[in-house]
Design a protein around this motif. Sequence first.
Motif, PDB file in Angstrom:
ATOM      1  N   TYR A  91       3.232 -10.034  -9.361  1.00  0.00           N
ATOM      2  CA  TYR A  91       3.845  -9.379  -8.305  1.00  0.00           C
ATOM      3  C   TYR A  91       4.545 -10.156  -7.266  1.00  0.00           C
ATOM      4  O   TYR A  91       5.608  -9.385  -6.727  1.00  0.00           O
ATOM      5  CB  TYR A  91       2.347  -8.773  -7.685  1.00  0.00           C
ATOM      6  CG  TYR A  91       2.596  -8.342  -6.232  1.00  0.00           C
ATOM      7  CD1 TYR A  91       3.032  -7.110  -5.981  1.00  0.00           C
ATOM      8  CD2 TYR A  91       1.838  -8.960  -5.216  1.00  0.00           C
ATOM      9  CE1 TYR A  91       3.165  -6.657  -4.635  1.00  0.00           C
ATOM     10  CE2 TYR A  91       2.086  -8.446  -3.767  1.00  0.00           C
ATOM     11  CZ  TYR A  91       3.017  -7.288  -3.669  1.00  0.00           C
ATOM     12  OH  TYR A  91       2.909  -6.848  -2.096  1.00  0.00           O
ATOM     13  N   GLU A  92       4.368 -11.301  -7.087  1.00  0.00           N
ATOM     14  CA  GLU A  92       4.863 -11.955  -6.119  1.00  0.00           C
ATOM     15  C   GLU A  92       6.236 -12.528  -6.412  1.00  0.00           C
ATOM     16  O   GLU A  92       7.154 -12.647  -5.621  1.00  0.00           O
ATOM     17  CB  GLU A  92       4.112 -13.302  -5.505  1.00  0.00           C
ATOM     18  CG  GLU A  92       2.915 -12.947  -4.782  1.00  0.00           C
ATOM     19  CD  GLU A  92       2.474 -14.227  -3.612  1.00  0.00           C
ATOM     20  OE1 GLU A  92       2.822 -15.419  -4.266  1.00  0.00           O
ATOM     21  OE2 GLU A  92       1.598 -13.887  -3.105  1.00  0.00           O
ATOM     22  N   ALA A  93       6.493 -12.684  -7.753  1.00  0.00           N
ATOM     23  CA  ALA A  93       7.773 -12.931  -8.534  1.00  0.00           C
ATOM     24  C   ALA A  93       8.622 -11.861  -8.136  1.00  0.00           C
ATOM     25  O   ALA A  93       9.949 -11.863  -7.805  1.00  0.00           O
ATOM     26  CB  ALA A  93       7.526 -12.940  -9.862  1.00  0.00           C
ATOM     27  N   GLU A  94       8.298 -10.684  -8.283  1.00  0.00           N
ATOM     28  CA  GLU A  94       9.144  -9.514  -7.952  1.00  0.00           C
ATOM     29  C   GLU A  94       9.290  -9.354  -6.484  1.00  0.00           C
ATOM     30  O   GLU A  94      10.553  -9.136  -6.243  1.00  0.00           O
ATOM     31  CB  GLU A  94       8.159  -8.046  -8.235  1.00  0.00           C
ATOM     32  CG  GLU A  94       9.047  -6.832  -8.217  1.00  0.00           C
ATOM     33  CD  GLU A  94       9.962  -6.741  -9.595  1.00  0.00           C
ATOM     34  OE1 GLU A  94      10.917  -5.783  -9.197  1.00  0.00           O
ATOM     35  OE2 GLU A  94      10.001  -7.435 -10.575  1.00  0.00           O
ATOM     36  N   VAL A  95       8.483  -9.636  -5.617  1.00  0.00           N
ATOM     37  CA  VAL A  95       8.442  -9.488  -4.315  1.00  0.00           C
ATOM     38  C   VAL A  95       9.667 -10.501  -3.791  1.00  0.00           C
ATOM     39  O   VAL A  95      10.549 -10.385  -3.130  1.00  0.00           O
ATOM     40  CB  VAL A  95       7.305 -10.002  -3.379  1.00  0.00           C
ATOM     41  CG1 VAL A  95       7.563 -10.244  -1.802  1.00  0.00           C
ATOM     42  CG2 VAL A  95       6.310  -8.637  -3.824  1.00  0.00           C
ATOM     43  N   LEU A  96       9.428 -11.942  -4.579  1.00  0.00           N
ATOM     44  CA  LEU A  96      10.617 -12.919  -4.186  1.00  0.00           C
ATOM     45  C   LEU A  96      11.947 -12.700  -4.536  1.00  0.00           C
ATOM     46  O   LEU A  96      12.675 -12.898  -3.798  1.00  0.00           O
ATOM     47  CB  LEU A  96      10.021 -14.311  -5.014  1.00  0.00           C
ATOM     48  CG  LEU A  96      10.870 -15.377  -4.815  1.00  0.00           C
ATOM     49  CD1 LEU A  96      10.948 -15.931  -3.423  1.00  0.00           C
ATOM     50  CD2 LEU A  96      10.348 -16.536  -5.821  1.00  0.00           C
ATOM     51  N   LYS A  97      11.847 -11.962  -5.883  1.00  0.00           N
ATOM     52  CA  LYS A  97      13.057 -11.494  -6.193  1.00  0.00           C
ATOM     53  C   LYS A  97      13.935 -10.523  -5.337  1.00  0.00           C
ATOM     54  O   LYS A  97      15.094 -10.693  -4.940  1.00  0.00           O
ATOM     55  CB  LYS A  97      13.288 -10.784  -7.650  1.00  0.00           C
ATOM     56  CG  LYS A  97      14.415 -10.477  -8.403  1.00  0.00           C
ATOM     57  CD  LYS A  97      14.126 -10.057  -9.696  1.00  0.00           C
ATOM     58  CE  LYS A  97      14.901  -8.858 -10.282  1.00  0.00           C
ATOM     59  NZ  LYS A  97      14.621  -7.397  -9.658  1.00  0.00           N
ATOM     60  N   THR A  98      13.269  -9.560  -4.830  1.00  0.00           N
ATOM     61  CA  THR A  98      13.629  -8.595  -3.776  1.00  0.00           C
ATOM     62  C   THR A  98      14.037  -9.362  -2.737  1.00  0.00           C
ATOM     63  O   THR A  98      15.238  -9.016  -1.964  1.00  0.00           O
ATOM     64  CB  THR A  98      12.706  -7.479  -3.568  1.00  0.00           C
ATOM     65  OG1 THR A  98      12.215  -7.123  -4.794  1.00  0.00           O
ATOM     66  CG2 THR A  98      13.025  -6.329  -2.708  1.00  0.00           C
ATOM     67  N   LYS A 122       0.832  -1.136   0.025  1.00  0.00           N
ATOM     68  CA  LYS A 122      -0.055  -0.124  -0.174  1.00  0.00           C
ATOM     69  C   LYS A 122       0.830   1.186   0.058  1.00  0.00           C
ATOM     70  O   LYS A 122       1.359   1.751   1.159  1.00  0.00           O
ATOM     71  CB  LYS A 122      -0.996   0.051   1.174  1.00  0.00           C
ATOM     72  CG  LYS A 122      -1.831  -1.098   1.346  1.00  0.00           C
ATOM     73  CD  LYS A 122      -3.170  -0.699   0.678  1.00  0.00           C
ATOM     74  CE  LYS A 122      -4.379  -1.361   0.946  1.00  0.00           C
ATOM     75  NZ  LYS A 122      -4.276  -2.852   0.899  1.00  0.00           N
ATOM     76  N   PRO A 123       1.099   1.643  -1.067  1.00  0.00           N
ATOM     77  CA  PRO A 123       2.063   3.048  -1.150  1.00  0.00           C
ATOM     78  C   PRO A 123       1.478   4.000  -0.382  1.00  0.00           C
ATOM     79  O   PRO A 123       0.122   4.275  -0.296  1.00  0.00           O
ATOM     80  CB  PRO A 123       2.131   3.329  -2.812  1.00  0.00           C
ATOM     81  CG  PRO A 123       1.782   1.996  -3.172  1.00  0.00           C
ATOM     82  CD  PRO A 123       0.917   1.178  -2.557  1.00  0.00           C
ATOM     83  N   VAL A 157       8.096  -1.245  -1.897  1.00  0.00           N
ATOM     84  CA  VAL A 157       6.578  -0.656  -1.762  1.00  0.00           C
ATOM     85  C   VAL A 157       6.227  -0.724  -3.192  1.00  0.00           C
ATOM     86  O   VAL A 157       6.844  -0.217  -4.261  1.00  0.00           O
ATOM     87  CB  VAL A 157       6.532   0.881  -1.261  1.00  0.00           C
ATOM     88  CG1 VAL A 157       5.289   1.025  -1.372  1.00  0.00           C
ATOM     89  CG2 VAL A 157       7.253   0.994   0.006  1.00  0.00           C
ATOM     90  N   ALA A 158       5.261  -1.291  -3.544  1.00  0.00           N
ATOM     91  CA  ALA A 158       4.562  -1.904  -4.747  1.00  0.00           C
ATOM     92  C   ALA A 158       3.081  -1.875  -4.649  1.00  0.00           C
ATOM     93  O   ALA A 158       2.575  -2.423  -3.691  1.00  0.00           O
ATOM     94  CB  ALA A 158       5.098  -3.108  -5.353  1.00  0.00           C
TER      95      ALA A 158
END
Length: 194
Positions: free
Chosen positions: A67-74, A37-38, A55-56
């Motif tokens: 979305y979760e792939a981006e979170v996982l990468k991070t 939640k930005p 934050v996304a």
Amino acid sequence: MSNVKAAVFASGTGSNFEAIMNSENLACEIVLLVCDKPGASVIEKAERFGVQTFVANPKAYASKSEYEAEVLKTVREFGVEWIFLAGYMRLVGVTLLEAYEGKILNIHPSLLPAFPGKDAIGQALQSGATVTGVTVHFIDEGMDTGPIIAQEKVTVMPGDTEESLKVRIQQVEHALYPRVINNIVRRASLYPVK
């Protein structure tokens, strides 16, 4: 300073995030806040504690898995071993569940399995319950259905409002969650799964 790295996922004010950060001798280092939640006030708290943030808005992605792939990468870039959900208002999907199986904890403001999902405090009051509480549990693909680790009761007082009950529940949360995190992380360090 612990060499075990962890991330907190939160969507709102971050009172549990703050309680974790303020707890003494935490068995892990919180290296990342993930917020969906930005503009949520937890982001400012993370900055105050010097914790990096991701934050996304999930709606900006084509799918939940993207979305979760981006979170996982991070989280992997930060070397995160544990994930603690603290008022994270999304169901975690298979992408993160498979990558962090048995390593994602959640705190919920009721004695699960009673009052799962959103507005657990309102549900408890509407049901006429005389006791509710706090649950820390591992997550699975369901809504607040994963294996329970610890629970603590909170009495519902006559005349309680959502706000008055929430204050007492949060007091319990802020003590219980860091304690459970310490126990789980220390136990995992002593008995690592091969």
